[in-house]
Design an enzyme around this catalytic site. Structure first.
Site, PDB file in Angstrom:
ATOM      1  N   ARG B  49      -0.522 -28.101  25.958  1.00  0.00           N
ATOM      2  CA  ARG B  49      -1.274 -27.064  24.938  1.00  0.00           C
ATOM      3  C   ARG B  49      -2.543 -26.330  25.693  1.00  0.00           C
ATOM      4  O   ARG B  49      -3.044 -26.826  26.537  1.00  0.00           O
ATOM      5  CB  ARG B  49      -1.588 -27.775  23.654  1.00  0.00           C
ATOM      6  CG  ARG B  49      -1.816 -29.080  23.804  1.00  0.00           C
ATOM      7  CD  ARG B  49      -3.195 -29.303  24.131  1.00  0.00           C
ATOM      8  NE  ARG B  49      -4.305 -28.829  23.522  1.00  0.00           N
ATOM      9  CZ  ARG B  49      -5.570 -28.868  24.058  1.00  0.00           C
ATOM     10  NH1 ARG B  49      -5.857 -29.250  25.197  1.00  0.00           N
ATOM     11  NH2 ARG B  49      -6.399 -28.216  23.337  1.00  0.00           N
ATOM     12  N   GLY B  50      -3.205 -25.437  24.973  1.00  0.00           N
ATOM     13  CA  GLY B  50      -4.376 -25.008  25.431  1.00  0.00           C
ATOM     14  C   GLY B  50      -4.003 -23.626  26.041  1.00  0.00           C
ATOM     15  O   GLY B  50      -3.106 -23.475  26.790  1.00  0.00           O
ATOM     16  N   ALA B  51      -4.761 -22.803  25.670  1.00  0.00           N
ATOM     17  CA  ALA B  51      -4.217 -21.028  26.058  1.00  0.00           C
ATOM     18  C   ALA B  51      -4.224 -21.036  27.707  1.00  0.00           C
ATOM     19  O   ALA B  51      -2.849 -20.668  27.890  1.00  0.00           O
ATOM     20  CB  ALA B  51      -5.569 -20.015  25.589  1.00  0.00           C
ATOM     21  N   ARG B  86       6.359 -20.432  21.951  1.00  0.00           N
ATOM     22  CA  ARG B  86       5.381 -20.440  20.929  1.00  0.00           C
ATOM     23  C   ARG B  86       4.859 -18.876  20.391  1.00  0.00           C
ATOM     24  O   ARG B  86       4.153 -18.601  21.397  1.00  0.00           O
ATOM     25  CB  ARG B  86       4.319 -21.492  21.455  1.00  0.00           C
ATOM     26  CG  ARG B  86       3.570 -21.992  20.313  1.00  0.00           C
ATOM     27  CD  ARG B  86       2.559 -22.992  20.366  1.00  0.00           C
ATOM     28  NE  ARG B  86       2.947 -23.979  21.388  1.00  0.00           N
ATOM     29  CZ  ARG B  86       2.078 -24.860  22.090  1.00  0.00           C
ATOM     30  NH1 ARG B  86       0.943 -24.715  22.075  1.00  0.00           N
ATOM     31  NH2 ARG B  86       2.698 -25.797  22.693  1.00  0.00           N
ATOM     32  N   GLN B 196      -8.451 -33.267  18.694  1.00  0.00           N
ATOM     33  CA  GLN B 196      -8.663 -32.845  20.029  1.00  0.00           C
ATOM     34  C   GLN B 196      -9.708 -33.120  20.585  1.00  0.00           C
ATOM     35  O   GLN B 196      -9.812 -33.725  21.823  1.00  0.00           O
ATOM     36  CB  GLN B 196      -8.488 -31.391  20.137  1.00  0.00           C
ATOM     37  CG  GLN B 196      -7.101 -30.767  19.579  1.00  0.00           C
ATOM     38  CD  GLN B 196      -7.247 -30.369  18.231  1.00  0.00           C
ATOM     39  OE1 GLN B 196      -8.113 -30.618  17.306  1.00  0.00           O
ATOM     40  NE2 GLN B 196      -6.358 -29.127  18.062  1.00  0.00           N
ATOM     41  N   ASP B 237     -10.477 -18.807  20.664  1.00  0.00           N
ATOM     42  CA  ASP B 237      -9.091 -18.054  20.821  1.00  0.00           C
ATOM     43  C   ASP B 237      -9.051 -16.692  20.812  1.00  0.00           C
ATOM     44  O   ASP B 237      -8.178 -16.165  21.205  1.00  0.00           O
ATOM     45  CB  ASP B 237      -8.318 -18.783  19.592  1.00  0.00           C
ATOM     46  CG  ASP B 237      -8.217 -20.357  19.739  1.00  0.00           C
ATOM     47  OD1 ASP B 237      -8.972 -21.147  19.423  1.00  0.00           O
ATOM     48  OD2 ASP B 237      -6.952 -20.533  20.476  1.00  0.00           O
ATOM     49  N   ASN B 247     -12.105 -19.602  16.470  1.00  0.00           N
ATOM     50  CA  ASN B 247     -12.287 -20.759  17.437  1.00  0.00           C
ATOM     51  C   ASN B 247     -11.912 -21.912  16.094  1.00  0.00           C
ATOM     52  O   ASN B 247     -11.614 -21.801  15.147  1.00  0.00           O
ATOM     53  CB  ASN B 247     -13.523 -21.128  17.922  1.00  0.00           C
ATOM     54  CG  ASN B 247     -13.214 -22.251  18.920  1.00  0.00           C
ATOM     55  OD1 ASN B 247     -12.342 -22.485  19.930  1.00  0.00           O
ATOM     56  ND2 ASN B 247     -14.120 -23.154  18.915  1.00  0.00           N
ATOM     57  N   LYS B 248     -11.639 -23.102  16.719  1.00  0.00           N
ATOM     58  CA  LYS B 248     -10.960 -24.286  15.868  1.00  0.00           C
ATOM     59  C   LYS B 248     -11.857 -24.325  14.575  1.00  0.00           C
ATOM     60  O   LYS B 248     -13.052 -24.280  14.858  1.00  0.00           O
ATOM     61  CB  LYS B 248     -11.113 -25.314  16.592  1.00  0.00           C
ATOM     62  CG  LYS B 248     -10.669 -26.819  16.130  1.00  0.00           C
ATOM     63  CD  LYS B 248      -9.297 -26.603  15.800  1.00  0.00           C
ATOM     64  CE  LYS B 248      -8.561 -26.372  16.963  1.00  0.00           C
ATOM     65  NZ  LYS B 248      -6.745 -25.872  16.871  1.00  0.00           N
TER      66      LYS B 248
END
Lengths: 354, 354
Positions: B49-51, B86, B196, B237, B247-248
């Protein structure tokens, strides 16, 4: 008094019975506390928690102690045991001292203690009812101003009937709103690290039939930006002379978001929560540092319905666990107290409460 | 490339090998991905995961697919599979499209794909290195201004080498600081509900020998009031044309606290994170709604070392799970990009990046 909507009550044999809050929300169990030792243990191991509830348990604890002793001097030793069961609980000491003062000339300890404990409990219930009514008036005002019929209230931690006799502080106006027929929905902050929101508040609201949704503590800001929060109500552990509020860690972040989005931010407290010796709350109120294990471990039920504790971080990463933060008065719309609504302001607080 | 400080690498048999991030921080396991199906599965089940990391896996995924096909038309079908693994991952689609474009006239698919994937990976690493250097210059500036030798940086979520090749975005300046001999300590936001921070960031920093402390997401405000945070760095993001940052969830609350306490708040991003079609980030960026089970259930290890999932709320209480929030540009001190530091401002962003 009865079981389901109270944190404690006197059972049919006139013993104190309490909800075991350490098992919530997974199991509903009660404990009957028949001796001073059982009272002390229940306070120490957090079977009971919440400022008001601990005070009530302490008052009934003195009554319980009276069942075991012959005279006031013997009672004093047991009172000391109860008083020392949780060192930081101001309400606990206050309740024990009040009971002991009232009993000092008593010739019928058991019956007098029972009478005084019930009175103390009733007085707290009366304060809670006042907070409920004043707070609900504000809810009605907000709905009228917005011309809406449904209110969305965000709360942090647990300040309902599991914490304060009879209907709590922050949640009291919500229960009153339901009684008045208002369509009320509560955003329940999970309240890490001890999760009092996701466990206690969500459970309590379920029992009381109040619509609610649990959210991660990170979520409130977005909900406010998105217009999904009409007001915030929290409780408080201590309030300075100028209205700075010490409450569960994270309260300050919600107050900042409320300010940034013009969402009214209220703090519901009995008048006894003021500490007039504190001038600058942010600088002067000491913040309790608790065990890092409350951050690193978490309790839940596994797929077999068994309560399990699991480690949720790398074993060797350190964590730090501040229990409270202080929200400056400038971020607070008002204080909902048993003596009415009050601005978080030195002069107004002094005029009303001293 | 090698294992311990990377999220993925080519093993000695020239297959892609990745850290299984679903097992962190409890177990360190790697997976070798030998087929297109295995690549797709690893992206879908969040093994990776992670861009940035997803983009790299997709690029090496095209190389992996080349091992299975004879011609470009067959490759196209497998590329489509990877591209759709995804749907919301912009970087995934970008990497697949770039690889396919470069390969369209290739006469040696396997070797060309390998070469292009390595190039893409190296370019990302180069961007990360630039972010590291520009960000660390700011760290040095802050220390100089404060006349301090130790810096305390707060971060939210995971934007380190588990998320972005080669050293991440938000954490890249921290790794660079360590290289330059700066005494650096990181406050790691737990980052509920997927944790995370407490799992990935804390684990990653442990592997890299960086001092850190895990905190509940509620804690940052108090730490800033108390002068214990010198700067905040997060990833993003998506960033609007004017510098609003998606962002998160919870990033916005930390930005508010930083502003209220004059703590510099930086967002570290590669230039590809800008979305110039978005003018008002708060109003226009859609916020992903994820499963409520991520709030209601949590994974950890029990006392026997077994990974267990437990329910942490009343079973029937609903929860809601927004994945992101948007921090308005007015709360952001600056953007740390691979092209240098940039204010979160329409004109400055346009001049520098278009």
């Amino acid at each position: 008094m009865q079981g389901k909507y109270k944190a404690l009550w006197l059972n049919k044999n006139k013993y104190l019975e309490v909800i075991d809050q350490t098992k919530l929300p997974f199991e509903y169990e009660t404990k009957v506390l028949k001796t001073t030792d059982e009272i002390v243990k229940a306070i120490k191991d957090m079977t009971v928690r919440g400022a008001g509830v601990i005070g009530s348990v302490a008052a009934f604890g003195i009554y319980t102690a009276c069942l075991e002793v012959d005279n006031y001097d013997e009672l004093k030793l047991r009172a000391k045991q109860i008083r020392e069961s949780r060192p930081t609980a101001v309400n606990l000491m206050w309740a024990v001292d009040l009971m002991m003062d009232k009993l000092k000339d008593s010739t019928d300890l058991v019956n007098d203690a029972l009478k005084f404990a019930i009175k103390l409990n009733d007085d707290e219930a009366c304060e809670s009812q006042k907070i409920a009514e004043y707070g609900c008036d504000i809810i009605e005002d907000i709905l009228k101003k917005k011309n809406k019929s449904k209110i969305n209230i965000l709360t942090h931690c647990n300040a309902g009937w599991l914490a304060v006799i009879d209907e709590g502080t922050a949640l009291a106006p919500i229960y009153e709103a339901k009684k008045r027929g208002i369509d009320v929905h509560v955003w329940v902050d999970e309240t890490r690290p001890r999760n009092q929101g996701a466990s206690l508040t969500a459970w309590e609201l379920t029992q009381s039939g109040i619509n609610h949704t649990i959210i991660a503590d990170n979520t409130g800001g977005h909900l406010m930006q998105d217009g999904q929060v009409d007001m915030v109500i929290t409780g408080a552990d201590r309030v300075s002379a100028g209205g700075d509020v010490a409450n569960k860690i994270g309260t300050y972040l919600k107050a900042l978001a409320a300010k940034d989005n013009n969402v009214p931010f209220y703090v519901a407290i009995p008048a006894s929560t003021f500490d007039f010796d504190i001038i600058d709350g942010v600088k002067e109120i000491p913040i309790e540092l608790r065990s890092e294990d409350e951050v690193k471990y978490i309790k839940g039920v596994d797929k077999n319905g068994k309560i399990k504790e699991v480690l949720i971080t790398p074993k060797n990463s350190p964590a730090i666990n501040y229990g409270f933060d202080v929200t400056p008065a400038r971020l607070i719309t008002g204080l909902i107290t048993n003596k009415g609504i009050c601005r978080a302001d030195f002069d107004e607080i002094r005029l009303k409460f001293t």
